[in-house]
Design a protein around this motif. Structure first.
Motif, short mmCIF file in Angstrom:
data_model
loop_
_atom_site.label_atom_id
_atom_site.label_comp_id
_atom_site.label_asym_id
_atom_site.label_seq_id
_atom_site.Cartn_x
_atom_site.Cartn_y
_atom_site.Cartn_z
N VAL A 141 0.85 -1.20 0.00
CA VAL A 141 0.00 0.00 0.00
C VAL A 141 0.88 1.25 0.00
N ALA A 142 1.91 1.25 0.88
CA ALA A 142 2.80 2.42 0.95
C ALA A 142 3.45 2.69 -0.40
N ALA A 143 3.87 1.60 -1.09
CA ALA A 143 4.53 1.77 -2.39
C ALA A 143 3.57 2.36 -3.42
N VAL A 144 2.34 1.83 -3.45
CA VAL A 144 1.35 2.32 -4.43
C VAL A 144 1.00 3.78 -4.15
N VAL A 145 0.77 4.10 -2.86
CA VAL A 145 0.39 5.47 -2.52
C VAL A 145 1.54 6.44 -2.80
N ARG A 146 2.77 5.99 -2.55
CA ARG A 146 3.93 6.85 -2.81
C ARG A 146 4.05 7.20 -4.28
#
Lengths: 259, 284
Positions: A141-146
Protein backbone atom coordinates in the motif's frame (compact mmCIF):
# COMPACT_ATOMS: atom_id res chain seq x y z
CA UNK A 1 12.44 -2.16 -38.08
CA UNK A 2 12.27 -5.75 -39.21
CA UNK A 3 10.47 -8.04 -36.88
CA UNK A 4 11.61 -11.60 -37.04
CA UNK A 5 8.72 -14.04 -37.34
CA UNK A 6 10.78 -16.51 -35.38
CA UNK A 7 10.41 -14.39 -32.25
CA UNK A 8 6.69 -15.06 -32.21
CA UNK A 9 7.30 -18.72 -31.43
CA UNK A 10 8.56 -18.13 -27.85
CA UNK A 11 6.05 -15.27 -27.51
CA UNK A 12 3.04 -17.50 -28.13
CA UNK A 13 4.66 -20.38 -26.26
CA UNK A 14 4.76 -18.15 -23.17
CA UNK A 15 1.04 -17.48 -23.31
CA UNK A 16 0.15 -21.11 -23.98
CA UNK A 17 2.40 -22.07 -21.07
CA UNK A 18 0.71 -19.53 -18.78
CA UNK A 19 -2.89 -20.29 -19.69
CA UNK A 20 -3.07 -23.96 -20.69
CA UNK A 21 -2.91 -25.30 -17.10
CA UNK A 22 -5.57 -22.81 -15.95
CA UNK A 23 -7.91 -23.64 -18.83
CA UNK A 24 -7.54 -27.38 -18.26
CA UNK A 25 -8.21 -26.89 -14.55
CA UNK A 26 -11.40 -24.92 -15.20
CA UNK A 27 -12.64 -27.43 -17.81
CA UNK A 28 -12.01 -30.33 -15.44
CA UNK A 29 -14.00 -28.59 -12.71
CA UNK A 30 -17.13 -29.20 -14.81
CA UNK A 31 -16.40 -32.90 -15.06
CA UNK A 32 -19.30 -35.20 -14.27
CA UNK A 33 -17.02 -38.12 -13.39
CA UNK A 34 -15.18 -38.70 -10.14
CA UNK A 35 -11.72 -38.39 -11.66
CA UNK A 36 -9.81 -35.14 -11.68
CA UNK A 37 -7.93 -36.26 -14.80
CA UNK A 38 -10.36 -37.77 -17.34
CA UNK A 39 -13.26 -35.72 -18.65
CA UNK A 40 -16.55 -37.62 -18.84
CA UNK A 41 -19.11 -34.93 -19.52
CA UNK A 42 -20.48 -31.61 -18.29
CA UNK A 43 -21.80 -31.28 -14.77
CA UNK A 44 -22.03 -28.68 -12.01
CA UNK A 45 -22.17 -31.25 -9.24
CA UNK A 46 -18.72 -30.47 -7.82
CA UNK A 47 -19.71 -26.86 -7.37
CA UNK A 48 -22.77 -28.13 -5.49
CA UNK A 49 -20.64 -30.35 -3.27
CA UNK A 50 -18.40 -27.41 -2.56
CA UNK A 51 -21.31 -25.44 -1.14
CA UNK A 52 -21.88 -28.18 1.45
CA UNK A 53 -18.25 -28.56 2.50
CA UNK A 54 -17.86 -27.16 6.02
CA UNK A 55 -14.08 -27.00 5.86
CA UNK A 56 -14.20 -24.95 2.69
CA UNK A 57 -16.88 -22.68 4.14
CA UNK A 58 -14.92 -22.13 7.36
CA UNK A 59 -11.76 -21.56 5.33
CA UNK A 60 -13.53 -18.98 3.21
CA UNK A 61 -14.88 -17.15 6.26
CA UNK A 62 -11.41 -17.15 7.87
CA UNK A 63 -9.79 -15.95 4.66
CA UNK A 64 -12.24 -13.07 4.40
CA UNK A 65 -11.75 -12.12 8.06
CA UNK A 66 -7.96 -12.13 7.69
CA UNK A 67 -8.10 -10.25 4.38
CA UNK A 68 -10.51 -7.61 5.71
CA UNK A 69 -8.60 -7.10 8.96
CA UNK A 70 -5.18 -6.92 7.37
CA UNK A 71 -6.47 -4.64 4.60
CA UNK A 72 -7.73 -2.13 7.17
CA UNK A 73 -4.39 -2.18 9.00
CA UNK A 74 -2.36 -2.03 5.81
CA UNK A 75 -4.40 0.73 4.22
CA UNK A 76 -4.38 3.04 7.24
CA UNK A 77 -0.74 2.46 8.24
CA UNK A 78 0.53 2.20 4.66
CA UNK A 79 -1.08 5.50 3.64
CA UNK A 80 0.24 7.34 6.70
CA UNK A 81 3.66 5.82 6.13
CA UNK A 82 3.70 6.82 2.48
CA UNK A 83 2.84 10.44 3.32
CA UNK A 84 5.32 10.46 6.19
CA UNK A 85 8.13 9.12 4.03
CA UNK A 86 7.38 11.38 1.09
CA UNK A 87 6.67 14.63 2.96
CA UNK A 88 8.22 14.42 6.41
CA UNK A 89 11.36 12.31 6.15
CA UNK A 90 14.56 12.17 4.17
CA UNK A 91 15.76 8.89 5.61
CA UNK A 92 16.87 6.38 2.98
CA UNK A 93 17.11 3.74 5.69
CA UNK A 94 13.47 4.20 6.65
CA UNK A 95 12.52 3.94 2.97
CA UNK A 96 14.36 0.64 2.72
CA UNK A 97 12.84 -0.76 5.92
CA UNK A 98 9.34 0.16 4.76
CA UNK A 99 9.90 -1.85 1.57
CA UNK A 100 11.51 -4.83 3.29
CA UNK A 101 8.34 -6.86 3.97
CA UNK A 102 7.55 -6.81 0.25
CA UNK A 103 11.07 -7.81 -0.77
CA UNK A 104 12.14 -10.35 1.86
CA UNK A 105 11.34 -14.01 1.13
CA UNK A 106 7.97 -14.83 2.70
CA UNK A 107 9.52 -17.83 4.44
CA UNK A 108 11.94 -15.59 6.34
CA UNK A 109 9.13 -13.26 7.45
CA UNK A 110 7.04 -16.28 8.43
CA UNK A 111 9.64 -17.89 10.69
CA UNK A 112 10.62 -14.54 12.17
CA UNK A 113 7.02 -13.95 13.18
CA UNK A 114 6.69 -17.50 14.49
CA UNK A 115 9.76 -16.94 16.70
CA UNK A 116 8.39 -13.59 17.85
CA UNK A 117 4.93 -14.96 18.67
CA UNK A 118 6.63 -17.81 20.50
CA UNK A 119 8.74 -15.37 22.52
CA UNK A 120 5.76 -13.31 23.69
CA UNK A 121 3.79 -16.56 24.17
CA UNK A 122 0.96 -15.44 21.93
CA UNK A 123 -1.60 -18.16 21.20
CA UNK A 124 -1.73 -18.42 17.43
CA UNK A 125 -5.01 -17.81 15.66
CA UNK A 126 -6.70 -15.59 13.12
CA UNK A 127 -5.45 -12.36 14.71
CA UNK A 128 -1.79 -13.39 14.57
CA UNK A 129 -2.26 -13.94 10.82
CA UNK A 130 -4.12 -10.62 10.48
CA UNK A 131 -1.10 -8.85 12.01
CA UNK A 132 1.29 -10.77 9.75
CA UNK A 133 -0.65 -10.06 6.56
CA UNK A 134 -0.96 -6.43 7.64
CA UNK A 135 2.84 -6.26 7.64
CA UNK A 136 3.57 -7.13 4.02
CA UNK A 137 0.34 -5.56 2.70
CA UNK A 138 1.33 -2.28 4.37
CA UNK A 139 4.53 -2.25 2.30
CA UNK A 140 2.58 -2.64 -0.93
CA UNK A 141 0.00 0.00 0.00
CA UNK A 142 2.80 2.42 0.95
CA UNK A 143 4.53 1.77 -2.39
CA UNK A 144 1.35 2.32 -4.43
CA UNK A 145 0.39 5.47 -2.52
CA UNK A 146 3.93 6.85 -2.81
CA UNK A 147 3.79 6.50 -6.58
CA UNK A 148 0.68 8.66 -6.59
CA UNK A 149 2.24 11.14 -4.17
CA UNK A 150 5.25 11.50 -6.43
CA UNK A 151 2.95 12.39 -9.32
CA UNK A 152 0.66 14.64 -7.26
CA UNK A 153 0.77 18.40 -7.51
CA UNK A 154 2.31 19.77 -4.31
CA UNK A 155 1.23 23.38 -4.83
CA UNK A 156 -2.14 22.80 -3.18
CA UNK A 157 -0.46 21.35 -0.11
CA UNK A 158 1.96 24.27 0.04
CA UNK A 159 -0.91 26.73 -0.32
CA UNK A 160 -2.73 25.02 2.52
CA UNK A 161 0.35 25.28 4.75
CA UNK A 162 0.91 28.91 3.82
CA UNK A 163 -2.67 29.65 4.79
CA UNK A 164 -1.87 28.28 8.23
CA UNK A 165 -3.17 24.74 8.17
CA UNK A 166 -1.19 22.19 10.17
CA UNK A 167 0.15 18.97 8.67
CA UNK A 168 -2.82 16.92 9.85
CA UNK A 169 -5.40 19.36 8.55
CA UNK A 170 -3.57 19.64 5.23
CA UNK A 171 -3.49 15.87 5.00
CA UNK A 172 -7.21 15.43 5.66
CA UNK A 173 -8.45 18.29 3.51
CA UNK A 174 -5.99 18.31 0.63
CA UNK A 175 -3.74 15.26 0.38
CA UNK A 176 -6.24 12.52 1.24
CA UNK A 177 -8.81 13.45 -1.45
CA UNK A 178 -5.99 13.68 -4.02
CA UNK A 179 -4.70 10.26 -3.01
CA UNK A 180 -8.08 8.52 -2.83
CA UNK A 181 -7.76 6.48 -6.09
CA UNK A 182 -4.28 5.35 -5.07
CA UNK A 183 -5.49 4.35 -1.62
CA UNK A 184 -8.39 2.36 -3.08
CA UNK A 185 -6.01 0.62 -5.51
CA UNK A 186 -3.64 -0.11 -2.61
CA UNK A 187 -6.46 -1.50 -0.48
CA UNK A 188 -7.62 -3.74 -3.32
CA UNK A 189 -4.07 -4.95 -3.78
CA UNK A 190 -3.74 -5.65 -0.05
CA UNK A 191 -7.00 -7.59 -0.05
CA UNK A 192 -6.01 -9.72 -3.07
CA UNK A 193 -2.55 -10.38 -1.64
CA UNK A 194 -4.04 -11.56 1.63
CA UNK A 195 -6.61 -13.80 -0.09
CA UNK A 196 -3.86 -15.61 -1.97
CA UNK A 197 -1.12 -15.63 0.65
CA UNK A 198 -0.14 -19.08 1.85
CA UNK A 199 3.32 -19.33 3.42
CA UNK A 200 2.98 -16.69 6.15
CA UNK A 201 -0.55 -17.80 7.07
CA UNK A 202 0.62 -21.41 7.21
CA UNK A 203 3.19 -20.49 9.87
CA UNK A 204 1.26 -17.91 11.87
CA UNK A 205 -2.30 -19.25 12.08
CA UNK A 206 -1.70 -22.19 14.43
CA UNK A 207 -3.45 -25.54 14.39
CA UNK A 208 -7.07 -24.66 15.02
CA UNK A 209 -7.87 -22.38 12.09
CA UNK A 210 -7.24 -22.59 8.34
CA UNK A 211 -7.47 -20.11 5.50
CA UNK A 212 -8.67 -21.23 2.10
CA UNK A 213 -5.17 -21.62 0.59
CA UNK A 214 -4.26 -23.83 3.55
CA UNK A 215 -7.44 -25.86 3.05
CA UNK A 216 -6.55 -26.32 -0.63
CA UNK A 217 -2.99 -27.26 0.27
CA UNK A 218 -4.13 -30.00 2.64
CA UNK A 219 -6.82 -31.17 0.18
CA UNK A 220 -4.15 -31.58 -2.51
CA UNK A 221 -1.95 -33.58 -0.19
CA UNK A 222 -4.89 -35.82 0.60
CA UNK A 223 -5.75 -36.61 -2.98
CA UNK A 224 -6.96 -34.86 -6.09
CA UNK A 225 -10.70 -34.52 -6.82
CA UNK A 226 -12.83 -32.34 -9.11
CA UNK A 227 -14.02 -30.58 -5.95
CA UNK A 228 -10.64 -28.87 -5.63
CA UNK A 229 -10.90 -27.98 -9.31
CA UNK A 230 -14.24 -26.29 -8.72
CA UNK A 231 -12.86 -24.37 -5.74
CA UNK A 232 -9.78 -23.39 -7.74
CA UNK A 233 -11.91 -22.22 -10.66
CA UNK A 234 -13.99 -19.97 -8.40
CA UNK A 235 -10.88 -18.48 -6.78
CA UNK A 236 -9.29 -17.86 -10.18
CA UNK A 237 -12.41 -16.00 -11.26
CA UNK A 238 -12.42 -13.88 -8.09
CA UNK A 239 -8.72 -12.97 -8.42
CA UNK A 240 -8.97 -12.17 -12.12
CA UNK A 241 -11.98 -9.92 -11.51
CA UNK A 242 -10.26 -8.10 -8.64
CA UNK A 243 -7.07 -7.52 -10.64
CA UNK A 244 -8.90 -6.24 -13.71
CA UNK A 245 -11.11 -4.02 -11.53
CA UNK A 246 -7.98 -2.68 -9.82
CA UNK A 247 -6.38 -2.02 -13.22
CA UNK A 248 -9.47 -0.09 -14.34
CA UNK A 249 -9.57 1.89 -11.10
CA UNK A 250 -5.92 2.93 -11.42
CA UNK A 251 -6.56 4.02 -15.01
CA UNK A 252 -9.65 6.05 -14.07
CA UNK A 253 -7.67 7.61 -11.24
CA UNK A 254 -4.82 8.48 -13.59
CA UNK A 255 -7.21 9.97 -16.13
CA UNK A 256 -8.80 12.09 -13.40
CA UNK A 257 -5.45 13.21 -12.09
CA UNK A 258 -4.50 14.38 -15.59
CA UNK A 259 -7.69 16.44 -16.05
CA UNK B 1 3.18 42.07 12.27
CA UNK B 2 6.75 41.71 13.36
CA UNK B 3 5.98 39.02 15.89
CA UNK B 4 4.05 37.08 13.27
CA UNK B 5 7.00 37.01 10.90
CA UNK B 6 9.19 35.79 13.70
CA UNK B 7 6.76 33.17 14.91
CA UNK B 8 6.04 31.51 11.63
CA UNK B 9 9.25 29.61 10.99
CA UNK B 10 9.09 28.22 14.51
CA UNK B 11 5.53 26.95 14.13
CA UNK B 12 6.42 25.54 10.73
CA UNK B 13 9.33 23.68 12.19
CA UNK B 14 7.12 22.38 14.97
CA UNK B 15 4.53 21.44 12.40
CA UNK B 16 7.09 19.42 10.55
CA UNK B 17 8.19 17.55 13.64
CA UNK B 18 4.58 16.92 14.59
CA UNK B 19 3.79 15.78 11.05
CA UNK B 20 6.71 13.39 10.97
CA UNK B 21 5.59 11.94 14.29
CA UNK B 22 1.92 11.64 13.40
CA UNK B 23 2.51 10.05 10.00
CA UNK B 24 5.57 7.92 10.64
CA UNK B 25 5.18 6.57 14.16
CA UNK B 26 2.28 4.09 13.60
CA UNK B 27 3.87 2.40 10.57
CA UNK B 28 7.40 2.52 11.97
CA UNK B 29 6.26 1.02 15.28
CA UNK B 30 4.55 -1.76 13.34
CA UNK B 31 7.71 -2.36 11.30
CA UNK B 32 9.91 -2.45 14.39
CA UNK B 33 7.69 -4.84 16.34
CA UNK B 34 6.66 -7.22 13.56
CA UNK B 35 9.65 -7.01 11.20
CA UNK B 36 12.87 -5.87 12.84
CA UNK B 37 12.40 -7.67 16.16
CA UNK B 38 11.45 -10.96 14.41
CA UNK B 39 14.46 -10.63 12.07
CA UNK B 40 16.71 -10.00 15.07
CA UNK B 41 15.25 -13.15 16.62
CA UNK B 42 16.05 -15.19 13.49
CA UNK B 43 19.58 -13.86 13.64
CA UNK B 44 20.10 -14.45 17.37
CA UNK B 45 18.53 -17.91 17.34
CA UNK B 46 21.34 -19.19 15.14
CA UNK B 47 23.70 -19.25 18.15
CA UNK B 48 21.31 -20.87 20.63
CA UNK B 49 20.42 -24.48 21.33
CA UNK B 50 17.20 -26.27 20.63
CA UNK B 51 14.93 -27.09 23.53
CA UNK B 52 14.24 -30.67 24.46
CA UNK B 53 10.62 -30.45 23.28
CA UNK B 54 11.03 -27.73 20.69
CA UNK B 55 11.50 -24.07 21.43
CA UNK B 56 14.83 -22.50 22.29
CA UNK B 57 17.33 -22.80 25.13
CA UNK B 58 19.29 -19.59 25.43
CA UNK B 59 22.77 -21.09 25.69
CA UNK B 60 25.48 -20.21 23.23
CA UNK B 61 26.55 -22.83 20.71
CA UNK B 62 28.21 -22.97 17.29
CA UNK B 63 26.66 -26.35 16.63
CA UNK B 64 24.07 -24.98 14.21
CA UNK B 65 26.75 -23.60 11.92
CA UNK B 66 28.69 -26.85 12.09
CA UNK B 67 25.58 -28.71 11.00
CA UNK B 68 25.10 -26.25 8.17
CA UNK B 69 28.32 -27.37 6.46
CA UNK B 70 27.43 -31.03 6.91
CA UNK B 71 27.38 -32.50 3.36
CA UNK B 72 23.79 -33.64 3.93
CA UNK B 73 22.51 -30.07 4.38
CA UNK B 74 25.04 -28.43 2.11
CA UNK B 75 23.85 -30.82 -0.61
CA UNK B 76 20.30 -29.49 -0.21
CA UNK B 77 21.57 -25.94 -0.56
CA UNK B 78 23.45 -26.91 -3.72
CA UNK B 79 20.37 -28.61 -5.23
CA UNK B 80 18.30 -25.51 -4.42
CA UNK B 81 20.88 -23.27 -6.08
CA UNK B 82 20.90 -25.54 -9.12
CA UNK B 83 17.11 -25.70 -9.51
CA UNK B 84 16.67 -21.96 -8.94
CA UNK B 85 19.47 -21.18 -11.41
CA UNK B 86 17.98 -23.50 -14.03
CA UNK B 87 14.56 -21.90 -13.56
CA UNK B 88 16.10 -18.45 -13.95
CA UNK B 89 17.97 -19.45 -17.11
CA UNK B 90 14.90 -20.95 -18.80
CA UNK B 91 12.81 -17.94 -17.72
CA UNK B 92 15.37 -15.65 -19.35
CA UNK B 93 15.46 -17.68 -22.57
CA UNK B 94 11.65 -17.64 -22.92
CA UNK B 95 11.09 -14.27 -21.29
CA UNK B 96 13.49 -12.20 -23.39
CA UNK B 97 11.93 -12.89 -26.80
CA UNK B 98 8.47 -12.55 -25.26
CA UNK B 99 9.29 -9.17 -23.73
CA UNK B 100 10.95 -8.14 -27.00
CA UNK B 101 7.83 -8.93 -29.04
CA UNK B 102 5.55 -7.20 -26.51
CA UNK B 103 7.69 -4.06 -26.69
CA UNK B 104 7.21 -3.95 -30.50
CA UNK B 105 3.43 -4.43 -30.39
CA UNK B 106 1.02 -1.57 -31.17
CA UNK B 107 0.09 0.38 -28.05
CA UNK B 108 -3.34 -1.15 -27.50
CA UNK B 109 -2.10 -4.73 -27.81
CA UNK B 110 0.85 -3.97 -25.60
CA UNK B 111 -1.43 -3.33 -22.62
CA UNK B 112 -3.46 -6.46 -23.33
CA UNK B 113 -0.30 -8.57 -23.64
CA UNK B 114 1.14 -7.19 -20.40
CA UNK B 115 -2.04 -7.66 -18.39
CA UNK B 116 -2.25 -11.22 -19.75
CA UNK B 117 1.30 -11.84 -18.50
CA UNK B 118 0.56 -10.55 -15.00
CA UNK B 119 -2.95 -11.94 -14.57
CA UNK B 120 -2.02 -15.52 -13.59
CA UNK B 121 0.57 -14.12 -11.22
CA UNK B 122 -2.15 -12.50 -9.12
CA UNK B 123 -3.91 -15.75 -8.36
CA UNK B 124 -3.10 -18.22 -5.69
CA UNK B 125 0.12 -19.98 -6.58
CA UNK B 126 -0.96 -23.20 -4.90
CA UNK B 127 -3.84 -23.43 -7.33
CA UNK B 128 -1.58 -22.73 -10.27
CA UNK B 129 0.92 -25.34 -9.14
CA UNK B 130 -1.91 -27.77 -8.51
CA UNK B 131 -3.05 -27.31 -12.13
CA UNK B 132 0.24 -28.93 -13.16
CA UNK B 133 -0.68 -32.11 -11.32
CA UNK B 134 -3.76 -32.41 -13.50
CA UNK B 135 -1.67 -31.81 -16.62
CA UNK B 136 1.23 -34.07 -15.80
CA UNK B 137 -0.14 -36.92 -13.73
CA UNK B 138 -0.26 -40.47 -15.11
CA UNK B 139 -3.74 -40.26 -16.68
CA UNK B 140 -3.43 -36.49 -17.23
CA UNK B 141 -3.68 -34.42 -20.38
CA UNK B 142 -0.06 -34.56 -21.51
CA UNK B 143 0.06 -38.35 -21.36
CA UNK B 144 -3.30 -38.80 -23.07
CA UNK B 145 -2.32 -36.40 -25.85
CA UNK B 146 0.96 -38.23 -26.35
CA UNK B 147 -0.63 -41.63 -25.82
CA UNK B 148 1.98 -42.47 -23.21
CA UNK B 149 2.07 -43.42 -19.55
CA UNK B 150 5.14 -41.57 -18.42
CA UNK B 151 5.75 -40.60 -14.81
CA UNK B 152 6.08 -36.86 -15.20
CA UNK B 153 5.57 -35.78 -11.62
CA UNK B 154 7.98 -35.91 -8.69
CA UNK B 155 11.10 -35.13 -10.67
CA UNK B 156 13.46 -32.18 -10.41
CA UNK B 157 12.42 -31.07 -13.90
CA UNK B 158 8.82 -30.86 -12.72
CA UNK B 159 9.90 -28.58 -9.89
CA UNK B 160 11.66 -26.34 -12.40
CA UNK B 161 8.48 -26.25 -14.54
CA UNK B 162 6.41 -25.29 -11.49
CA UNK B 163 8.84 -22.57 -10.40
CA UNK B 164 9.03 -21.26 -13.96
CA UNK B 165 5.27 -21.19 -14.19
CA UNK B 166 4.98 -19.24 -10.97
CA UNK B 167 7.68 -16.66 -11.53
CA UNK B 168 7.98 -16.15 -15.31
CA UNK B 169 5.99 -12.87 -15.15
CA UNK B 170 8.66 -11.49 -12.81
CA UNK B 171 11.21 -12.03 -15.59
CA UNK B 172 9.11 -10.62 -18.43
CA UNK B 173 8.14 -7.34 -16.74
CA UNK B 174 11.61 -5.87 -16.01
CA UNK B 175 12.86 -7.11 -19.39
CA UNK B 176 9.94 -5.42 -21.07
CA UNK B 177 10.59 -2.07 -19.40
CA UNK B 178 14.31 -2.29 -20.25
CA UNK B 179 13.63 -3.07 -23.93
CA UNK B 180 10.85 -0.49 -24.10
CA UNK B 181 13.24 2.21 -22.91
CA UNK B 182 15.74 1.52 -25.71
CA UNK B 183 16.06 4.19 -28.35
CA UNK B 184 14.89 2.56 -31.62
CA UNK B 185 17.29 4.81 -33.54
CA UNK B 186 20.23 2.89 -32.12
CA UNK B 187 18.98 -0.31 -33.72
CA UNK B 188 18.22 1.49 -36.97
CA UNK B 189 21.72 2.94 -37.02
CA UNK B 190 23.18 -0.50 -36.46
CA UNK B 191 21.08 -1.96 -39.30
CA UNK B 192 22.00 0.94 -41.62
CA UNK B 193 25.65 0.30 -40.94
CA UNK B 194 25.16 -3.21 -42.26
CA UNK B 195 24.76 -5.27 -39.10
CA UNK B 196 22.53 -8.29 -39.34
CA UNK B 197 19.53 -8.62 -37.00
CA UNK B 198 21.45 -10.96 -34.75
CA UNK B 199 24.57 -8.76 -34.65
CA UNK B 200 22.41 -5.76 -33.74
CA UNK B 201 20.86 -7.78 -30.97
CA UNK B 202 24.22 -9.01 -29.68
CA UNK B 203 26.06 -5.69 -29.92
CA UNK B 204 23.31 -3.12 -29.25
CA UNK B 205 20.10 -4.45 -27.73
CA UNK B 206 21.46 -7.02 -25.32
CA UNK B 207 24.23 -4.90 -23.72
CA UNK B 208 21.83 -2.01 -23.20
CA UNK B 209 19.25 -4.19 -21.50
CA UNK B 210 21.68 -5.89 -19.09
CA UNK B 211 20.23 -4.07 -16.04
CA UNK B 212 16.76 -5.39 -16.94
CA UNK B 213 18.18 -8.88 -17.42
CA UNK B 214 19.81 -8.77 -13.99
CA UNK B 215 16.68 -7.48 -12.29
CA UNK B 216 14.56 -10.17 -13.93
CA UNK B 217 17.01 -12.90 -12.96
CA UNK B 218 17.00 -11.70 -9.37
CA UNK B 219 13.19 -11.50 -9.26
CA UNK B 220 12.93 -15.12 -10.45
CA UNK B 221 15.86 -16.56 -8.53
CA UNK B 222 14.97 -15.15 -5.10
CA UNK B 223 11.48 -16.66 -4.70
CA UNK B 224 12.54 -19.88 -6.46
CA UNK B 225 15.47 -20.47 -4.14
CA UNK B 226 13.48 -20.39 -0.89
CA UNK B 227 10.29 -22.02 -2.12
CA UNK B 228 8.96 -25.07 -0.30
CA UNK B 229 5.43 -25.44 -1.61
CA UNK B 230 6.28 -26.18 -5.23
CA UNK B 231 8.97 -28.79 -4.46
CA UNK B 232 6.54 -30.42 -2.08
CA UNK B 233 3.49 -30.50 -4.37
CA UNK B 234 5.35 -31.33 -7.58
CA UNK B 235 8.48 -32.95 -6.22
CA UNK B 236 7.09 -35.44 -3.74
CA UNK B 237 7.56 -35.45 0.00
CA UNK B 238 11.36 -35.41 0.31
CA UNK B 239 13.11 -32.32 1.61
CA UNK B 240 14.87 -31.39 -1.56
CA UNK B 241 15.16 -27.64 -1.32
CA UNK B 242 16.27 -25.29 1.47
CA UNK B 243 12.71 -24.04 1.90
CA UNK B 244 11.45 -27.54 2.72
CA UNK B 245 14.30 -28.03 5.13
CA UNK B 246 13.56 -24.76 6.95
CA UNK B 247 9.86 -25.55 7.11
CA UNK B 248 10.59 -29.02 8.51
CA UNK B 249 12.92 -27.64 11.19
CA UNK B 250 10.19 -25.30 12.38
CA UNK B 251 7.04 -27.38 12.06
CA UNK B 252 8.22 -31.01 12.18
CA UNK B 253 11.59 -31.36 13.94
CA UNK B 254 10.85 -28.32 16.10
CA UNK B 255 14.51 -27.36 15.94
CA UNK B 256 14.05 -23.62 15.69
CA UNK B 257 17.70 -22.59 16.10
CA UNK B 258 18.85 -24.78 13.22
CA UNK B 259 15.88 -23.63 11.13
CA UNK B 260 16.94 -20.04 11.80
CA UNK B 261 20.51 -20.87 10.77
CA UNK B 262 19.30 -22.31 7.48
CA UNK B 263 17.19 -19.17 6.97
CA UNK B 264 20.28 -17.06 7.63
CA UNK B 265 22.13 -19.02 4.93
CA UNK B 266 19.22 -18.31 2.58
CA UNK B 267 19.34 -14.58 3.34
CA UNK B 268 23.14 -14.57 2.96
CA UNK B 269 22.93 -16.06 -0.54
CA UNK B 270 20.29 -13.48 -1.47
CA UNK B 271 22.34 -10.57 -0.12
CA UNK B 272 25.39 -11.71 -2.10
CA UNK B 273 23.21 -11.85 -5.23
CA UNK B 274 21.72 -8.42 -4.55
CA UNK B 275 25.17 -6.90 -4.14
CA UNK B 276 26.41 -8.64 -7.30
CA UNK B 277 23.40 -7.36 -9.20
CA UNK B 278 23.89 -3.79 -7.97
CA UNK B 279 27.57 -3.96 -8.90
CA UNK B 280 26.91 -5.41 -12.36
CA UNK B 281 24.09 -2.95 -13.05
CA UNK B 282 26.35 -0.04 -12.24
CA UNK B 283 29.01 -1.33 -14.63
CA UNK B 284 26.54 -2.00 -17.42
Amino acid sequence: MRRSKLLFVPFWATYVFLYLPIVVLVVMSFNSGRSAYTYEGFSLKWYGELAHDDRVRDGLVNTLIVAAGSTVIATVLGTLLAVGLARHSRSKLLDAIALMPAVLPDLVIAIGLLLFYGLIALTLGLYSTVLAHGLFSMSFVAAVVRTRLANADTSLEEASRDLGAGPVETFIRITLPQLAPGIVAGALLAFTLSLDEFVIAYFTIGNTEQTLPIVIYSMIRFGVTPKINALAAILLLVSFTAVIAGQRMTKIGEARAQD
Amino acid sequence: MKSEVKARPVSRWRGRRLGAFVFLSPGVTYLIVLLLVPLALVLSNTVFQRGRFGGVVYEFTTENFERLVDPLYLGVVVVSLKLAALTTLVALLIGYPTAYVIAQLPRKWKTVALVAIVLPFWTNFIIRVYAWIILLSGPGLVNSLLGTHMELLYKQGTIVAGLLYSYLPLMVLPLYSAIERLDPQLREASANLGASGFTTFRKVTLPLTVPGVLTGCLFVFVPSFGNFVIPEILGGSKSIMVGNLIRDQFLKARDWPFGATLALALIAVLIVLLLAQAWAARRA
